[in-house]
Scaffold this motif. Structure first.
Motif, mmCIF file in Angstrom:
data_model
loop_
_atom_site.group_PDB
_atom_site.id
_atom_site.type_symbol
_atom_site.label_atom_id
_atom_site.label_comp_id
_atom_site.label_asym_id
_atom_site.label_seq_id
_atom_site.Cartn_x
_atom_site.Cartn_y
_atom_site.Cartn_z
ATOM 1 N N UNK A 7 11.405 -8.753 1.426
ATOM 2 C CA UNK A 7 11.878 -7.368 1.403
ATOM 3 C C UNK A 7 10.843 -6.507 0.707
ATOM 4 N N UNK A 8 10.252 -5.570 1.454
ATOM 5 C CA UNK A 8 9.260 -4.653 0.883
ATOM 6 C C UNK A 8 9.889 -3.266 0.855
ATOM 7 N N UNK A 9 10.374 -2.880 -0.306
ATOM 8 C CA UNK A 9 11.135 -1.639 -0.478
ATOM 9 C C UNK A 9 10.865 -1.100 -1.877
ATOM 10 N N UNK A 10 10.414 0.170 -1.970
ATOM 11 C CA UNK A 10 10.018 0.715 -3.267
ATOM 12 C C UNK A 10 11.143 1.406 -4.013
ATOM 13 N N UNK A 35 3.204 -1.822 -0.715
ATOM 14 C CA UNK A 35 2.632 -2.453 0.454
ATOM 15 C C UNK A 35 1.631 -3.544 0.156
ATOM 16 N N UNK A 36 0.785 -3.324 -0.837
ATOM 17 C CA UNK A 36 -0.227 -4.330 -1.165
ATOM 18 C C UNK A 36 0.419 -5.636 -1.608
ATOM 19 N N UNK A 37 1.426 -5.532 -2.489
ATOM 20 C CA UNK A 37 2.144 -6.735 -2.922
ATOM 21 C C UNK A 37 2.872 -7.385 -1.745
ATOM 22 N N UNK A 54 9.036 1.951 5.686
ATOM 23 C CA UNK A 54 7.871 2.682 6.185
ATOM 24 C C UNK A 54 7.155 3.421 5.062
ATOM 25 N N UNK A 55 7.920 4.117 4.230
ATOM 26 C CA UNK A 55 7.331 4.937 3.165
ATOM 27 C C UNK A 55 7.166 4.095 1.905
ATOM 28 N N UNK A 56 5.944 3.669 1.649
ATOM 29 C CA UNK A 56 5.642 2.834 0.490
ATOM 30 C C UNK A 56 4.467 3.424 -0.276
#
Length: 226
Positions: A7-10, A35-37, A54-56
């Motif tokens: 899960x990539x969510x800021x 995103x990098x992580x 999308x927005x990271x």
């Protein structure tokens, strides 16, 4: 079932809700806040599924998805976006995403899409090449060939073309395509089938070849000669 999900969510609150919900359903969740992580964890953890905002900060989600595909990682990607305009949805698909979900969303819908993307398809009856007109599809290499021209396909493009190749001259309805390729109903307003049909046509007709994928208005699509 895809057991390991990246899960990539800021947004911490959204990330926590998704993480807790998925863990209750038996999934292992690996979280990244940028995103990098997310890219690092995708390559090191090899998840079964990626949920990608999308927005990271730093590297945005579209770039992350594009880099995963450039590295030939075929892991299904579900994009989360706050935008619902058609160009934004298409941008996600063109970057290599398999599906998108617009915020805000109900967790039940997210779960349904996760399950659909994680569903393993039944083994095919044969790995023998499929032929129709001047088009060949090889299940072992997942490559298409037309008039001795090799055609590279994304995972979802291949699945869709294989469905048509196994049902030549048969009109496949939108519901049938949704069920077989995506595993659930996107809803009447979704244009995802049209997007992928357009992708396939552009590749199959890249050198001026005749159209094989035809629209049957009000019904669906068919693989047939003109």
């Amino acid at each position: 079932m895809s057991n390991k999900i990246l899960l990539v969510e800021d947004e911490p609150q959204i990330a926590n809700v998704i993480t807790r919900g998925l863990q209750r359903e038996g999934y292992t969740v690996i979280a990244a806040l940028d995103g990098e992580t997310g890219l690092d964890k995708a390559f090191s953890e090899l998840p079964d599924l990626v949920i990608l905002d999308v927005m990271l900060p730093g590297i945005d989600g579209l770039t992350v998805c594009r880099q995963l595909r450039e590295a030939e990682m075929q892991t299904p990607v579900l994009m989360l976006t706050a935008k619902d305009a058609v160009p934004d949805r298409v941008a996600g698909l063109e970057a290599g995403a398999d599906d998108y979900l617009v915020k805000p969303f109900a967790f039940e819908e997210l779960l349904a899409r996760v399950r659909a993307l994680g569903r393993r398809r039944a083994p095919i009856e044969s790995d023998a090449p499929l032929n129709f007109a001047d088009l060949t599809l090889d299940p072992t290499t997942r490559m298409a060939n037309r008039n001795e021209r090799n055609i590279e396909l994304t995972a979802k493009e291949y699945d869709l073309l294989e469905l048509f190749m196994r049902h030549p001259n048969q009109v496949l309805t939108r519901d049938q395509i949704y069920d077989r390729i995506w595993g659930y109903d996107f809803g009447g307003e979704s244009n995802i089938i049209e997007v992928y049909i357009r992708y396939l046509r552009s590749k199959l007709e890249a050198e001026g070849e005749s159209r094989l994928l035809h629209t049957v208005r009000g019904v669906g699509y068919a693989l047939r000669e003109t």
